[in-house]
Design a protein around this motif. Structure first.
Motif, PDB file in Angstrom:
ATOM      1  N   THR A  65       0.763  -1.294  -0.087  1.00 57.11           N
ATOM      2  CA  THR A  65      -0.113   0.092   0.171  1.00 57.11           C
ATOM      3  C   THR A  65       1.090   1.108   0.220  1.00 57.11           C
ATOM      4  O   THR A  65       1.778   1.377   0.891  1.00 57.11           O
ATOM      5  CB  THR A  65      -1.046  -0.182   1.309  1.00 57.11           C
ATOM      6  OG1 THR A  65      -1.754  -1.291   1.369  1.00 57.11           O
ATOM      7  CG2 THR A  65      -2.016   1.250   1.082  1.00 57.11           C
TER       8      THR A  65
ATOM      9  N   SER B  85      -1.145  -1.460  -3.975  1.00 57.91           N
ATOM     10  CA  SER B  85      -2.430  -0.579  -4.060  1.00 57.91           C
ATOM     11  C   SER B  85      -2.038   1.008  -4.065  1.00 57.91           C
ATOM     12  O   SER B  85      -1.203   1.285  -3.029  1.00 57.91           O
ATOM     13  CB  SER B  85      -3.451  -0.852  -3.263  1.00 57.91           C
ATOM     14  OG  SER B  85      -3.830  -2.042  -3.054  1.00 57.91           O
TER      15      SER B  85
ATOM     16  N   THR C 106      -5.911   4.843  -7.524  1.00 59.68           N
ATOM     17  CA  THR C 106      -7.089   5.289  -6.513  1.00 59.68           C
ATOM     18  C   THR C 106      -7.175   6.419  -6.278  1.00 59.68           C
ATOM     19  O   THR C 106      -6.383   6.855  -5.458  1.00 59.68           O
ATOM     20  CB  THR C 106      -7.209   4.158  -5.544  1.00 59.68           C
ATOM     21  OG1 THR C 106      -7.321   2.891  -6.208  1.00 59.68           O
ATOM     22  CG2 THR C 106      -8.570   4.583  -4.836  1.00 59.68           C
TER      23      THR C 106
ATOM     24  N   ALA D  66      -5.549   4.958   2.650  1.00 57.63           N
ATOM     25  CA  ALA D  66      -4.464   3.989   2.362  1.00 57.63           C
ATOM     26  C   ALA D  66      -4.109   3.266   3.602  1.00 57.63           C
ATOM     27  O   ALA D  66      -4.059   1.953   3.720  1.00 57.63           O
ATOM     28  CB  ALA D  66      -3.300   4.775   2.114  1.00 57.63           C
TER      29      ALA D  66
ATOM     30  N   VAL E 263      -6.862   0.573   3.720  1.00 56.99           N
ATOM     31  CA  VAL E 263      -6.339  -0.535   2.778  1.00 56.99           C
ATOM     32  C   VAL E 263      -5.410  -1.349   2.888  1.00 56.99           C
ATOM     33  O   VAL E 263      -5.378  -2.543   3.091  1.00 56.99           O
ATOM     34  CB  VAL E 263      -5.905   0.308   1.240  1.00 56.99           C
ATOM     35  CG1 VAL E 263      -5.440  -0.498   0.246  1.00 56.99           C
ATOM     36  CG2 VAL E 263      -7.151   0.933   0.796  1.00 56.99           C
ATOM     37  N   SER E 264      -4.249  -0.796   3.763  1.00 60.76           N
ATOM     38  CA  SER E 264      -3.277  -1.614   4.427  1.00 60.76           C
ATOM     39  C   SER E 264      -3.889  -2.445   5.493  1.00 60.76           C
ATOM     40  O   SER E 264      -3.377  -3.587   5.485  1.00 60.76           O
ATOM     41  CB  SER E 264      -2.139  -0.704   5.128  1.00 60.76           C
ATOM     42  OG  SER E 264      -1.076  -1.513   5.689  1.00 60.76           O
TER      43      SER E 264
ATOM     44  N   ASN F 262      -5.242  -5.325   3.436  1.00 63.57           N
ATOM     45  CA  ASN F 262      -4.191  -6.277   3.012  1.00 63.57           C
ATOM     46  C   ASN F 262      -3.514  -6.934   4.106  1.00 63.57           C
ATOM     47  O   ASN F 262      -3.425  -8.254   3.899  1.00 63.57           O
ATOM     48  CB  ASN F 262      -3.321  -5.436   2.508  1.00 63.57           C
ATOM     49  CG  ASN F 262      -3.236  -4.945   1.097  1.00 63.57           C
ATOM     50  OD1 ASN F 262      -3.885  -5.789   0.398  1.00 63.57           O
ATOM     51  ND2 ASN F 262      -2.863  -3.793   0.630  1.00 63.57           N
TER      52      ASN F 262
ATOM     53  N   LEU G 215      -4.478  -6.960  -2.204  1.00 58.71           N
ATOM     54  CA  LEU G 215      -5.470  -6.542  -2.988  1.00 58.71           C
ATOM     55  C   LEU G 215      -4.748  -5.980  -4.421  1.00 58.71           C
ATOM     56  O   LEU G 215      -5.529  -5.962  -5.467  1.00 58.71           O
ATOM     57  CB  LEU G 215      -6.348  -5.454  -2.214  1.00 58.71           C
ATOM     58  CG  LEU G 215      -7.032  -6.000  -1.219  1.00 58.71           C
ATOM     59  CD1 LEU G 215      -7.678  -4.708  -0.360  1.00 58.71           C
ATOM     60  CD2 LEU G 215      -8.140  -6.652  -1.750  1.00 58.71           C
TER      61      LEU G 215
ATOM     62  N   LEU H  20      -6.651  -1.654  -6.881  1.00 57.99           N
ATOM     63  CA  LEU H  20      -8.194  -1.628  -6.122  1.00 57.99           C
ATOM     64  C   LEU H  20      -9.286  -1.487  -7.144  1.00 57.99           C
ATOM     65  O   LEU H  20     -10.457  -1.908  -6.771  1.00 57.99           O
ATOM     66  CB  LEU H  20      -8.090  -0.533  -5.052  1.00 57.99           C
ATOM     67  CG  LEU H  20      -7.376  -0.675  -3.947  1.00 57.99           C
ATOM     68  CD1 LEU H  20      -7.277   0.599  -2.943  1.00 57.99           C
ATOM     69  CD2 LEU H  20      -7.667  -1.981  -3.125  1.00 57.99           C
TER      70      LEU H  20
ATOM     71  N   LEU I   4     -13.482  -2.354  -6.270  1.00 58.33           N
ATOM     72  CA  LEU I   4     -14.250  -1.016  -5.789  1.00 58.33           C
ATOM     73  C   LEU I   4     -15.398  -0.935  -6.335  1.00 58.33           C
ATOM     74  O   LEU I   4     -16.513  -0.640  -5.907  1.00 58.33           O
ATOM     75  CB  LEU I   4     -13.424   0.043  -5.583  1.00 58.33           C
ATOM     76  CG  LEU I   4     -12.494   0.161  -4.599  1.00 58.33           C
ATOM     77  CD1 LEU I   4     -11.528   1.495  -4.794  1.00 58.33           C
ATOM     78  CD2 LEU I   4     -12.785   0.089  -3.213  1.00 58.33           C
TER      79      LEU I   4
ATOM     80  N   PRO J   5     -14.800   4.402   3.654  1.00 57.81           N
ATOM     81  CA  PRO J   5     -14.552   2.891   3.854  1.00 57.81           C
ATOM     82  C   PRO J   5     -15.404   2.496   5.370  1.00 57.81           C
ATOM     83  O   PRO J   5     -15.768   3.255   6.179  1.00 57.81           O
ATOM     84  CB  PRO J   5     -13.074   2.824   4.384  1.00 57.81           C
ATOM     85  CG  PRO J   5     -12.604   4.073   4.907  1.00 57.81           C
ATOM     86  CD  PRO J   5     -13.517   5.080   3.932  1.00 57.81           C
TER      87      PRO J   5
END
Length: 600
Positions: free
Chosen positions: A356, A389, A434, A524, A527-528, A531, A542, A545, A549, A588
């Motif tokens: 990420t 990502s 993203t 981020a 997202v991490s 992951n 991932l 992304l 998404l 998110p």
């Protein structure tokens, strides 16, 4: 007078020896707005030319990227290796030979060249006099009207006709991107406080799917790590420090993340992380000045919130040099303001890349030559194919240029026509990253500076077709802003997150700051964590992304339906149900996303 690099003298005698070749125009641009010609550049000023060779099989790489990023495809998660990616973008041997021969014609030896990992970029430092001969052009010194930065550039260049099949672009030539505006999308809040927020009453937030969560009322005035974990439904999740998951941030423009500031932040918000730190990687002359007075607001913001959200996940801060302005009568051996390529060259050369990465910098898309923007975007695609990502801030100007004050935005094309248009940002407009927009308040609404719109360089990717078509068909009255934007362009942003009133420590003091430079490392961070979920369950990261998404991930996002982001003398676009060009698909909901990323 500039001091030449030692080998530059060897070039001077070779110029006359080069056989005459018929040149054909490669690129021509209008003198960009706010840049003024000061006269011919010093003949002995050294330019670091970067020469892009055609990537032999990028179409195949792109096909692989979409297959391994589509959760409904049987190849999902089968990321490519460094060697596999390089094989797909490596130039054809004929191009390598032709470029080497062309450089040799001008007395440039192989030993003077450096090459990217896939050999699709060749870099060489040459004096202006030789660059002018090679490119059949004249370089001038240009000065920016606002902050007086100066660069050596040309408005057109040519190559021998037989080289057009072997060279896609040469920069810096027509690249007038204003690097002080290759900006940290950063802004201080009107209210600043040295006092920590004290949790008190709670606010019940009803998400777009009807679920309810409790958030401290103090989060309406001060955003902390606790606020973000509450708001985005991640309270109690603890990632692994040892499963191989990593997160990274990029820093440019001499931004340094201060370790002492990070410890103050941890003491204030993440006490378990006290005395932990992060790895700093220096690229292209990047620095890591830990003097308190040199603490970077952008770097501190990114590091504190991204690493605070993901502790104890190992973190890296990439400090990339190569982008300061220069004065042409000062000894400056390089004049490079293309740091993305310097960073990409370094990262793509690594066998292991963090899963990420967040970047809080960008330019107005129109200030970046389209050929260069597409090559940089192709570099991001290579990282996506390897399982990384990439998040980028969408910008702080609403639909306008990067000026956060709508009243002073120019919103005119940079091609000499001075036509009024909405101004998308780059690299957010690259379809292989993203783009992260911004929200504010509890419950969330769109923040009024969230950058959004439609690219003029990149067409709409297929993963956006359904969401964006629905926006035009049912959410935007027909004819709204006709002619001000490209309805067929890649749509921005993809997602969003809180972006104002963030409590950070800079130079030993606490401040409230914001911008989409806050929302990108925030998104981020989550997202991490996702992951981490996948890797801990034996799944691959991932990676790229956006196909996820838009096909499945939107079900784990909070749809933001209130607010707008004005610009260019207009109210801009509105946030609305579904995708919109202010907040994208939404913010998110970690608990729901956690289940989703384990469902395939």
């Amino acid at each position: 007078m500039l001091v030449l690099l030692p080998f530059a003298f060897a070039f001077a005698g070779a110029v006359c020896a080069a056989p005459p070749r018929a040149h054909k125009l490669v690129e021509s641009v209008a003198p960009p707005r706010d840049w003024f010609n000061l006269g011919p550049a010093p003949a002995d000023h050294v330019i670091p030319l970067r020469i892009a060779l055609p990537q032999s099989d990028f179409d195949t790489l792109e096909r692989h990227l979409y297959e391994i990023s589509d959760p409904d495809h049987e190849r999902y998660g089968a990321h490519l290796s460094k060697e596999e990616v390089e094989a797909l973008v490596a130039p054809h041997p004929d191009s390598l030979r032709a470029v080497d021969a062309w450089l040799a014609e001008h007395g440039i030896p192989e030993s003077a060249c450096t090459r990217s990992p896939a050999k699709d970029w060749v870099s060489v430092n040459v004096p202006v006099s030789l660059a002018e001969t090679m490119l059949d052009t004249t370089f001038h010194v240009w000065k920016h009207a606002v902050d007086e930065d100066q660069v050596v550039r040309t408005t057109s260049y040519s190559l021998p006709e037989h080289m057009h099949a072997h060279i896609e672009l040469v920069q810096p030539t027509t690249f007038f991107s204003h690097m002080k505006n290759h900006r940290t999308t950063f802004r201080f809040s009107d209210s600043q406080s040295d006092a920590p927020s004290v949790p008190g009453e709670t606010i019940t937030v009803t998400n777009s799917d009807g679920t309810k969560i409790l958030v401290d009322a103090s989060c309406n005035t001060t955003i902390t790590i606790t606020c973000l974990k509450q708001l985005y439904n991640a309270v109690g999740y603890k990632p692994s420090a040892t499963n191989g998951n990593e997160i990274a941030l990029t820093g440019y423009l001499e931004q340094f993340a201060n370790v002492e500031d990070l410890q103050l932040f941890y003491a204030d918000q993440v006490p378990d992380a006290l005395n932990s730190s992060f790895k700093v990687t220096l690229i292209n002359g990047g620095q890591n000045n830990q003097t308190a007075s040199e603490a970077g607001d952008e770097a501190d913001l990114d590091v504190q919130f991204a690493f605070g959200l993901t502790f104890p996940t190992p973190g890296t801060f990439f400090s990339t040099g190569g982008s300061p302005p220069f004065i042409p009568d000062v000894d400056t051996p390089t004049d490079s303001n293309e740091p993305y390529t310097e960073w990409l060259d370094f990262v793509l050369a690594q066998h292991k890349v963090p899963q990420t990465i967040s970047t809080s910098y960008g330019d107005d898309e129109q200030t970046v030559p389209i050929s260069f923007a597409k090559r940089v975007c192709a570099g991001f695609a290579q990282l996506g194919a390897r399982g990384t990502s990439l998040m980028f801030s969408s910008g702080d100007g609403g639909v306008g240029d990067g000026d956060p004050d709508p009243a002073t935005q120019t919103c005119q094309t940079n091609d000499g026509r001075n036509v009024t248009k909405f101004i998308p940002g780059f690299p957010a407009s690259c379809p292989f990253v993203t783009a992260v927009g911004g929200t504010i308040n509890i419950p969330e609404v769109a923040v009024d500076f969230s950058g959004g719109g439609f690219s003029n360089y990149f067409s709409r990717p297929s993963y956006q077709d359904q969401a964006v078509t629905e926006f035009f068909a049912t959410k935007l009255p027909k004819g709204t802003y006709a002619g001000l934007f490209n309805p067929n362009g890649r749509a921005i942003p993809d997602v969003s997150a809180e972006s104002d009133k963030f409590r950070v420590f800079i130079g030993g003091q606490a401040f409230h700051i914001g911008g989409t430079s806050a929302s990108s490392p925030t998104f981020a961070g989550f997202v991490s964590l996702l992951n981490d979920v996948r890797i801990s369950h034996g799944r691959p990261s991932l990676g790229f992304l956006n196909p996820f998404l838009y096909s499945k991930g939107f079900a784990g996002l909070n749809d933001i339906t209130v607010g707008n982001a004005p610009g260019c003398g207009t109210p801009g676009f509105n946030a609305t149900s579904g995708w919109d060009p202010v907040t994208g698909l939404g913010t998110p909901n970690f608990a729901k996303l956690k289940d989703l990323v384990l469902s395939f």
